[in-house]
Design a protein around this motif. Structure first.
Motif, short mmCIF file in Angstrom:
data_model
loop_
_atom_site.label_atom_id
_atom_site.label_comp_id
_atom_site.label_asym_id
_atom_site.label_seq_id
_atom_site.Cartn_x
_atom_site.Cartn_y
_atom_site.Cartn_z
N LEU A 213 0.80 -1.15 -0.06
CA LEU A 213 0.03 -0.01 0.10
C LEU A 213 0.89 1.09 0.07
O LEU A 213 1.79 1.46 0.57
CB LEU A 213 -0.84 -0.15 1.34
N GLY A 214 0.65 2.14 -0.89
CA GLY A 214 1.51 3.31 -1.01
C GLY A 214 0.64 4.71 -0.67
O GLY A 214 1.30 5.64 -0.11
N CYS A 215 -0.75 4.50 -0.59
CA CYS A 215 -1.54 5.59 -0.45
C CYS A 215 -2.76 5.31 0.23
O CYS A 215 -3.42 4.30 -0.01
CB CYS A 215 -1.54 6.61 -1.65
N ALA A 216 -3.33 6.19 1.06
CA ALA A 216 -4.90 5.93 1.60
C ALA A 216 -5.48 7.23 1.65
O ALA A 216 -4.82 8.29 1.77
CB ALA A 216 -4.71 5.24 3.04
N THR A 217 -6.71 7.21 1.39
CA THR A 217 -7.70 8.35 1.33
C THR A 217 -8.92 8.02 2.26
O THR A 217 -9.11 6.91 2.51
CB THR A 217 -8.05 8.98 -0.11
N GLY A 218 -9.45 9.06 2.62
CA GLY A 218 -10.74 8.79 3.63
C GLY A 218 -11.92 9.72 2.90
O GLY A 218 -11.95 10.48 2.23
N LEU A 219 -13.06 9.77 3.98
CA LEU A 219 -14.23 10.56 3.97
C LEU A 219 -14.10 11.79 4.12
O LEU A 219 -13.57 12.14 5.31
CB LEU A 219 -15.20 9.59 4.63
N ILE A 220 -14.63 12.80 3.65
CA ILE A 220 -14.54 14.24 3.80
C ILE A 220 -16.18 14.71 3.82
O ILE A 220 -17.07 14.43 2.83
CB ILE A 220 -14.03 15.16 2.66
N LEU A 221 -16.77 15.05 4.81
CA LEU A 221 -18.23 15.65 5.11
C LEU A 221 -18.29 17.10 5.33
O LEU A 221 -17.35 17.69 5.92
CB LEU A 221 -18.93 14.58 6.06
N PRO A 222 -19.22 17.79 5.26
CA PRO A 222 -19.25 19.13 5.59
C PRO A 222 -19.43 19.15 7.15
O PRO A 222 -20.37 18.62 7.87
CB PRO A 222 -20.51 19.48 4.76
N ALA A 223 -18.82 20.20 7.52
CA ALA A 223 -19.00 20.57 9.08
C ALA A 223 -20.14 21.58 9.45
O ALA A 223 -20.82 21.39 10.38
CB ALA A 223 -17.57 21.57 9.42
N ARG A 224 -20.34 22.44 8.29
CA ARG A 224 -21.45 23.36 8.52
C ARG A 224 -22.25 23.34 6.95
O ARG A 224 -21.60 23.55 6.10
CB ARG A 224 -21.06 24.52 8.71
N ARG A 246 -12.60 0.77 -0.63
CA ARG A 246 -12.05 0.08 -2.18
C ARG A 246 -10.56 0.00 -2.15
O ARG A 246 -9.78 1.20 -1.75
CB ARG A 246 -12.53 0.87 -3.28
N THR A 247 -9.92 -0.86 -2.81
CA THR A 247 -8.50 -0.86 -3.05
C THR A 247 -8.34 -0.80 -4.54
O THR A 247 -8.93 -1.57 -5.24
CB THR A 247 -7.75 -2.28 -2.28
N TYR A 248 -7.46 0.21 -4.91
CA TYR A 248 -7.12 0.54 -6.37
C TYR A 248 -5.59 -0.33 -6.55
O TYR A 248 -4.79 0.29 -5.92
CB TYR A 248 -6.91 1.91 -6.69
N ASP A 249 -5.62 -1.20 -7.41
CA ASP A 249 -4.31 -1.80 -7.55
C ASP A 249 -3.93 -1.97 -9.04
O ASP A 249 -4.72 -2.19 -10.11
CB ASP A 249 -4.66 -3.35 -7.26
N PRO A 250 -2.72 -1.11 -9.31
CA PRO A 250 -2.42 -1.21 -10.63
C PRO A 250 -2.22 -2.57 -11.44
O PRO A 250 -2.18 -2.74 -12.57
CB PRO A 250 -1.04 -0.19 -10.66
N ALA A 251 -1.75 -3.38 -10.63
CA ALA A 251 -1.83 -4.88 -11.20
C ALA A 251 -3.00 -5.63 -11.58
O ALA A 251 -2.96 -6.34 -12.40
CB ALA A 251 -1.06 -5.75 -10.14
N TYR A 317 -9.07 3.35 -0.31
CA TYR A 317 -10.17 4.34 0.19
C TYR A 317 -10.95 3.89 1.38
O TYR A 317 -11.47 2.91 1.27
CB TYR A 317 -11.06 4.63 -0.96
N THR A 318 -10.80 4.51 2.47
CA THR A 318 -11.26 4.14 3.72
C THR A 318 -12.27 5.09 4.50
O THR A 318 -11.93 6.07 4.79
CB THR A 318 -10.30 4.05 4.60
N PRO A 319 -13.61 4.92 3.98
CA PRO A 319 -14.62 5.73 4.47
C PRO A 319 -14.66 5.83 6.05
O PRO A 319 -15.22 6.87 6.56
CB PRO A 319 -15.87 5.27 3.89
N SER A 320 -14.13 5.08 6.74
CA SER A 320 -14.30 5.23 8.17
C SER A 320 -13.28 6.00 8.70
O SER A 320 -13.21 6.45 9.85
CB SER A 320 -14.01 3.79 8.84
N ALA A 321 -12.47 6.65 7.78
CA ALA A 321 -11.42 7.67 8.34
C ALA A 321 -12.17 8.90 7.79
O ALA A 321 -11.59 9.45 6.65
CB ALA A 321 -9.87 7.50 7.56
N LEU A 322 -12.67 9.79 8.83
CA LEU A 322 -13.34 10.86 8.51
C LEU A 322 -12.85 12.26 9.20
O LEU A 322 -12.39 12.32 10.13
CB LEU A 322 -14.64 10.73 9.31
#
Length: 454
Positions: A213-224, A246-251, A317-322
């Motif tokens: 794994l080289g990179c991870a991203t997460g969920l962004i929601l509005p504060a207001r 979801r995992t994106y794998d170039p292989a 991509y990890t939606p639990s990382a908010l």
């Protein structure tokens, strides 16, 4: 110049958009727990944007209306239990790694410029993380006052390191942070977010389970959602990428992503991303001629995603990382944002091809479909109504103004030129800054001000 009748109508409809409350609803247990969103007052009657959790984990959002005099928790709980499905019982069903283990030692980089009030709010949320081992590095980008440095030294000196980067640009600031960090993983977020207490743990734990794994991203929601601009942006998805890991794998390129990896905007956003530090350093960090604060206007995060994937590393991509993001507030902000998104998209593609020419054949093979896809990205928001399935995030309750779509397309045409201008400006700025620094410091102490500058 006078606005057309259509433009006047779009502005009128925009100004008629009302505020929406933000709340969280946790369905764990027999009786749901309703809480206001970060910095929001308790929920009353009216329209409410709700993040639904099960066992603390985000599983979906809904837009509900609480009648006057009704119990908000009861009304919203009924909607949520009917519409937001539980998480899959087997993590393998979504591709999520099992046995994540303890997250690695992590560095968090926050780039900022003259926004000490917002920065303090972000730092407070970062210091409350449940991650077992992490550091925080604040990069003060091209400061004109001492406000940021004084804030860090006065309130956060024991937990936060301060780095000053005189060359303007978000990518330059991120590269300065990358050079300074000590963690095995480096996470990046913005000064206008509030991080969920489990954000850093959820974002970085996958690195312990997956050596590729080289990179991870997460969920962004509005504060207001208090202004028409904030409500309009979020009603068309905002920055969220859904609630399915979801995992994106170039292989194993994803079958539903024929443009992979050049549709980097599908992977996540710069306010919520992390990289294995050695991997990001091996590709030279971010291109300093991209990003906010440059003529390219954006695209630094997308550049980083593609470079890491092109090296053969996976992206998660990890939606639990908010994180909760404070969206821009005015119509003028939306205009600037739309143009900047378009410019950043084509600027980052230009940067990738300039710095990794070997990707050109693959890019050209995807170009016809890429142009059609880019047109869809702007045109789809003009659709009236529609909405998404229950539990999804995209709920189009307001039409997307055609002017914003046109601005995004204009930005896309400008992006390559903006990137060229940014490279030229960077060379001039780096040279001038180096000369100034040399005059102010003793011999042998001048550091490189724009790591990765080309």
């Amino acid at each position: 110049m006078a606005r057309s009748a259509r433009a006047r109508e779009e502005i009128r409809r925009f100004l008629d958009i009302g505020a929406v409350q933000v709340a969280e609803l946790d369905l764990d247990g027999d009786e749901a727990v309703l809480r206001p969103g970060p910095g929001s007052p308790p929920v009353t009657h009216g329209e409410v944007f709700v993040l639904v959790r099960r066992g603390g984990r985000p599983v979906g959002t809904l837009l509900g209306r609480v009648p006057e005099g009704a119990d908000a928790r009861v009304v919203l709980e009924g909607r949520a239990r009917a519409e937001c499905a539980p998480l899959p019982s087997a993590r393998a069903d979504t591709g999520e790694p099992s046995g994540l283990g303890e997250p690695p030692y992590t560095s968090v980089v926050v780039a900022t410029r003259e926004r000490a009030g917002q920065l303090a709010r972000a730092l407070d949320s970062l210091l409350a993380q449940d991650h077992p081992r992490f550091e925080i590095v604040v990069v003060d980008n091209a400061p004109v006052t001492d406000e940021t440095r004084e804030l860090v030294e006065r309130k956060y000196a024991e937990r936060v390191r301060y780095v000053c980067e005189r060359v303007p640009g978000l990518a330059v600031a991120h590269n300065a942070g990358l050079a300074a960090v000590r963690g095995e993983v480096v996470a990046f977020t913005d000064d206008d977010v509030v991080a969920d207490p489990r954000w850093l743990t959820e974002l970085t734990a996958p690195f312990a389970a997956d050596a590729g794994l080289g990179c991870a991203t997460g969920l962004i929601l509005p504060a207001r959602l208090t202004t028409p601009a904030q409500v309009l942006l979020e009603s068309h998805g905002g920055f969220a990428k859904g609630f399915t890991p979801r995992t994106y794998d170039p292989a194993r390129p994803p079958g539903d992503e024929p443009l992979f990896p050049f549709t980097a905007g599908r992977f996540g956003s710069g306010a919520n991303m992390a990289f294995r530090t050695a991997v990001l350093r091996s590709v030279g960090g971010f291109d300093p001629a991209t990003g906010a604060g440059t003529a390219a206007r954006g695209g630094d995060d997308l550049y980083g995603f593609v470079r890491v994937l092109a090296q053969g590393h996976r992206l998660r991509y990890t939606p639990s990382a908010l994180v909760w993001h404070h969206h821009r507030e005015t119509w003028r902000d939306l205009e600037t944002q739309a143009y900047g998104y378009g410019a950043g998209l084509t600027a980052y593609l230009t940067a990738v091809l300039v710095n990794r020419p070997a990707l050109l054949p693959a890019f050209l093979a995807r170009l016809p479909r890429g142009l059609a896809h880019a047109r869809t990205l702007t045109a789809v928001r003009e659709t009236e109504g529609g909405g998404a399935a229950p539990g999804d995030h995209d709920v189009r309750t307001h039409p997307w103004p055609r002017r914003l779509s046109r601005l995004q397309r204009r930005g896309m045409l400008y992006g390559p030129l903006g990137y060229v201008r940014a490279r030229r400006a960077l060379r001039a700025t780096v040279g001038a800054t180096a000369r100034e620094t040399a005059r102010e410091t003793a011999p042998g102490t001048v550091r490189e001000t724009a790591r990765g500058a080309r």
